[in-house]
Enzyme design. Structure first.
Site, PDB file in Angstrom:
ATOM      1  N   ASN A 159    -126.106   9.695 -74.395  1.00  0.00           N
ATOM      2  CA  ASN A 159    -127.163   8.788 -74.791  1.00  0.00           C
ATOM      3  C   ASN A 159    -126.714   7.442 -74.825  1.00  0.00           C
ATOM      4  OD1 ASN A 159    -125.041   8.561 -76.535  1.00  0.00           O
ATOM      5  ND2 ASN A 159    -126.520   8.252 -78.136  1.00  0.00           N
ATOM      6  N   GLU A 212    -114.512   2.084 -86.267  1.00  0.00           N
ATOM      7  CA  GLU A 212    -114.899   1.127 -85.476  1.00  0.00           C
ATOM      8  C   GLU A 212    -114.780   0.327 -85.473  1.00  0.00           C
ATOM      9  OE1 GLU A 212    -116.558   4.083 -82.330  1.00  0.00           O
ATOM     10  OE2 GLU A 212    -114.596   5.121 -81.966  1.00  0.00           O
TER      11      GLU A 212
HETATM   12  P1  NAD Z   1    -122.138  16.894 -77.369  1.00  0.00           P
HETATM   13  O1  NAD Z   1    -121.005  16.825 -78.937  1.00  0.00           O
HETATM   14  O2  NAD Z   1    -122.207  17.564 -76.624  1.00  0.00           O
HETATM   15  O3  NAD Z   1    -120.796  15.910 -76.016  1.00  0.00           O
HETATM   16  C1  NAD Z   1    -119.692  14.728 -76.802  1.00  0.00           C
HETATM   17  C2  NAD Z   1    -119.018  14.767 -75.418  1.00  0.00           C
HETATM   18  O4  NAD Z   1    -118.414  15.834 -76.177  1.00  0.00           O
HETATM   19  C3  NAD Z   1    -119.227  15.198 -74.138  1.00  0.00           C
HETATM   20  O5  NAD Z   1    -118.794  14.278 -73.211  1.00  0.00           O
HETATM   21  C4  NAD Z   1    -118.830  16.588 -74.308  1.00  0.00           C
HETATM   22  O6  NAD Z   1    -119.011  17.218 -72.714  1.00  0.00           O
HETATM   23  C5  NAD Z   1    -118.150  17.175 -74.753  1.00  0.00           C
HETATM   24  N1  NAD Z   1    -117.699  18.024 -74.872  1.00  0.00           N
HETATM   25  C6  NAD Z   1    -118.518  19.278 -75.977  1.00  0.00           C
HETATM   26  N2  NAD Z   1    -118.089  20.727 -76.153  1.00  0.00           N
HETATM   27  C7  NAD Z   1    -116.321  19.855 -76.194  1.00  0.00           C
HETATM   28  C8  NAD Z   1    -115.162  20.254 -76.751  1.00  0.00           C
HETATM   29  N3  NAD Z   1    -115.201  21.693 -77.105  1.00  0.00           N
HETATM   30  N4  NAD Z   1    -114.454  19.693 -76.793  1.00  0.00           N
HETATM   31  C9  NAD Z   1    -114.245  18.591 -76.410  1.00  0.00           C
HETATM   32  N5  NAD Z   1    -115.147  18.014 -75.972  1.00  0.00           N
HETATM   33  C10 NAD Z   1    -116.767  18.612 -76.116  1.00  0.00           C
HETATM   34  O7  NAD Z   1    -122.787  15.136 -77.934  1.00  0.00           O
HETATM   35  P2  NAD Z   1    -123.787  14.416 -76.878  1.00  0.00           P
HETATM   36  O8  NAD Z   1    -125.418  15.486 -77.145  1.00  0.00           O
HETATM   37  O9  NAD Z   1    -123.412  14.498 -76.139  1.00  0.00           O
HETATM   38  O10 NAD Z   1    -124.690  14.183 -77.753  1.00  0.00           O
HETATM   39  C11 NAD Z   1    -125.205  13.561 -78.677  1.00  0.00           C
HETATM   40  C12 NAD Z   1    -125.329  13.458 -80.250  1.00  0.00           C
HETATM   41  O11 NAD Z   1    -123.524  12.042 -80.292  1.00  0.00           O
HETATM   42  C13 NAD Z   1    -125.569  13.316 -80.666  1.00  0.00           C
HETATM   43  O12 NAD Z   1    -125.715  14.246 -82.293  1.00  0.00           O
HETATM   44  C14 NAD Z   1    -125.435  11.783 -81.904  1.00  0.00           C
HETATM   45  O13 NAD Z   1    -125.883  11.691 -82.913  1.00  0.00           O
HETATM   46  C15 NAD Z   1    -124.085  11.547 -81.237  1.00  0.00           C
HETATM   47  N6  NAD Z   1    -124.203  10.288 -81.586  1.00  0.00           N
HETATM   48  C16 NAD Z   1    -123.354   9.497 -82.072  1.00  0.00           C
HETATM   49  C17 NAD Z   1    -122.644   8.023 -82.399  1.00  0.00           C
HETATM   50  C18 NAD Z   1    -122.039   7.718 -83.081  1.00  0.00           C
HETATM   51  O14 NAD Z   1    -121.358   6.522 -83.563  1.00  0.00           O
HETATM   52  N7  NAD Z   1    -121.696   7.877 -84.414  1.00  0.00           N
HETATM   53  C19 NAD Z   1    -123.233   7.658 -81.174  1.00  0.00           C
HETATM   54  C20 NAD Z   1    -124.297   8.073 -79.946  1.00  0.00           C
HETATM   55  C21 NAD Z   1    -124.103   9.494 -80.134  1.00  0.00           C
END
Ligand code: NAD
Length: 488
Positions: free
Chosen positions: A156, A469
């Protein structure tokens, strides 16, 4: 028409200071046109192994540099990214779907600032010291970098969130293997091209591109990566926790949210309405901190809703390069379908959709007809138990409901599994403090949204994460502390 593979932008992994092609690739889409425009390495164990080895080799020299030497390199990198800000902003917009205006004013300036901020903050930490006069002892703490840090980021806010991890990790003297989201890898690859010029030694920053299941999991399971900083969904965090458990890894988990805005009847509408529109729909609602449940005190509910919907209708979705557009494309076709499905479910449950999806029609330019667009959508009269009020939608959809008392709204705001961010609108200072204290939320903004001092902790409660963080928190996460006792 599908572009021929030779016309596509092809990324390479960045390992040990070199760009290295991969044996297989994944297609990456331009969300605003629906076309494949880029090929991203489909890395796995082998590539992660090479990157970890390069990071291990670079660790002794990098970790023994002084904080000042590292700080100068981080500042240089910030300058180089800033110099190319426009190119980075255009690339981020094309890759992610967000408007160029948003990338130019939020994503890339923040990526630059992440390096500047940690270049400065690393110079100002002090360790603790106590004296035990009766025992003839002084105790002090000493901090050292941990080793190779594994950094995993979402789609995002691609460069913004990746640099929020890389900057503190390397400022503290660690070396890193980073894995950006497979859907938004381009700006990380562009940054790699600047590392040598900035003076970052080979192997200090390695970037491995690919899916979470293959590349991400290989990093999480690697025995020589003692810490993982992850930002993404709660579901993925659960898997990372399980997979890393046998190695007792240090984890920082920044996860999803279902963030409430609480609007009391003494709120200043002139501030509250434009800010709540932004907090609901900025970056297509694809920010973990976006508001998706708006609780409005009953006496002002109708007036708020009328004005909020009228303003939401003015938001224009379309070509992300058009400066008059404020809603770009959502990240993918699948995500768009998921977000739309929540609106349909709300309707089926008897809620009222007041604008956006299914109510207003999109007016897209010819080149964007196949893009993943959706209008800001406001839903009223949703039950608190509805999935639209409980689950993270992560799109331009917000629910507005009425409340009567302070006690009631605190309870309802807290009645979700998440606890990331909340906003409170009231001109009563006493009430603002009272409510802020009782909300189960890592961040509470009152009479504002998204104003951050990076010195202070950032992170969520409950299913929104583990750890914080920020200047001190990131320093603590990315260093190992030791207590030393001297008897004289
Ligand atoms: P996601 O969890 O699908 O993926 C995030 C990252 O993790 C990607 O790089 C993905 O390739 C990797 N990933 C996926 N499966 C994995 C595994 N089994 N092992 C290791 N890595 C893996 O999330 P997304 O769809 O990319 O992002 C959206 C989500 O992120 C939303 O839930 C949003 O709220 C959250 N988010 C949180 C914050 C925060 O600071 N709290 C900030 C931005 C986004």
């Amino acid at each position: 028409m599908m572009a021929h593979s030779k016309d596509l932008l092809e990324l390479e992994n960045f390992i040990g200071g070199k760009f290295i092609p991969c044996s297989s690739y994944i297609d990456s889409y331009n969300p605003s046109t629906g076309d494949v425009y880029c090929r991203v390495p489909d890395s796995g164990k082998e590539e992660v192994e090479a990157a970890v080895k390069a990071a291990q080799d670079a660790f002794p020299v990098w970790s023994s540099k002084s904080p000042l030497e590292r700080s100068q390199i981080l500042n240089k990198l910030a300058d180089l990214i800033e110099h190319d800000l426009e190119a980075f902003a255009k690339a981020e917009s094309k890759d992610q779907g967000k408007t160029i205006t948003f990338a130019r004013t939020v994503d890339i300036p923040r990526a630059v600032y992440n390096f500047r901020f940690f270049a400065s903050s690393i110079l100002h930490h002090v360790t603790e010291c106590t004296e035990m006069a009766t025992m003839g002892c002084v105790h002090y703490t000493s901090r050292a970098p941990v080793g190779v840090a594994g950094l995993i980021s979402p789609w995002n806010l691609p460069l913004y969130l990746l640099t929020w991890k890389i900057a503190p990790a390397i400022a503290c003297g660690n070396t890193v293997v980073a894995k950006p989201s497979e859907m938004t890898s381009v700006t990380a690859w562009m940054m790699c091209k600047l590392l040598e010029k900035a003076g970052v030694p080979h192997g200090v920053v390695n970037v491995v591109f690919g899916t979470g299941a293959k590349a991400g999991e290989a990093l999480v399971c690697h025995p020589d990566v003692p810490l993982i900083s992850f930002t993404g969904s709660t579901l993925t965090a659960q898997r990372i926790t399980e997979k890393s458990a046998p190695h007792c890894k240090r984890l920082s988990l920044e996860l999803g949210g279902k963030n409430p805005a609480i609007i009391f009847d003494d709120a200043d509408f002139s501030q509250c309405i434009p800010t709540t529109l932004k907090s609901s729909f900025a970056n297509q609602g694809e920010i973990c901190l976006c508001t998706s449940r708006i609780f409005v005190q009953r006496g002002i509910y109708s007036e708020f809703l009328k004005r909020f919907v009228a303003e939401a209708k003015k938001w224009k979705a379309g070509n992300p390069s058009d400066p008059t557009v404020n809603v770009g494309a959502l990240i993918s076709k699948e995500h768009l379908e998921k977000v739309r499905s929540y609106v349909k479910r709300a309707q089926a449950e008897g809620a009222r959709v007041l604008c956006g999806e299914g109510v207003d029609s999109l007016d897209l330019p010819a080149g964007n007809q196949k893009g993943y667009f959706m209008l800001p959508t406001v839903i009223a009269e949703v039950q608190d138990e509805s999935c639209c009020m409980q689950e993270e939608i992560f799109g331009p959809v917000t629910c507005v409901v009425a409340f009567d008392t302070e006690e009631e709204v605190i309870k309802r705001a807290n009645s979700v599994k998440y606890g990331l961010a909340a906003t409170v609108w009231s001109s009563n200072v006493g009430r603002v403090h009272r409510v802020a204290r009782r909300l189960q939320s890592g961040l509470v903004w009152t009479n504002c949204w998204l104003i951050r001092d990076l010195n202070l902790p950032f992170g969520g409660m409950k299913a929104s994460g583990i750890g914080r963080e920020g200047a001190k928190d990131s320093y603590e996460f990315f260093t190992e502390v030791k207590t030393i006792t001297i008897k004289h």
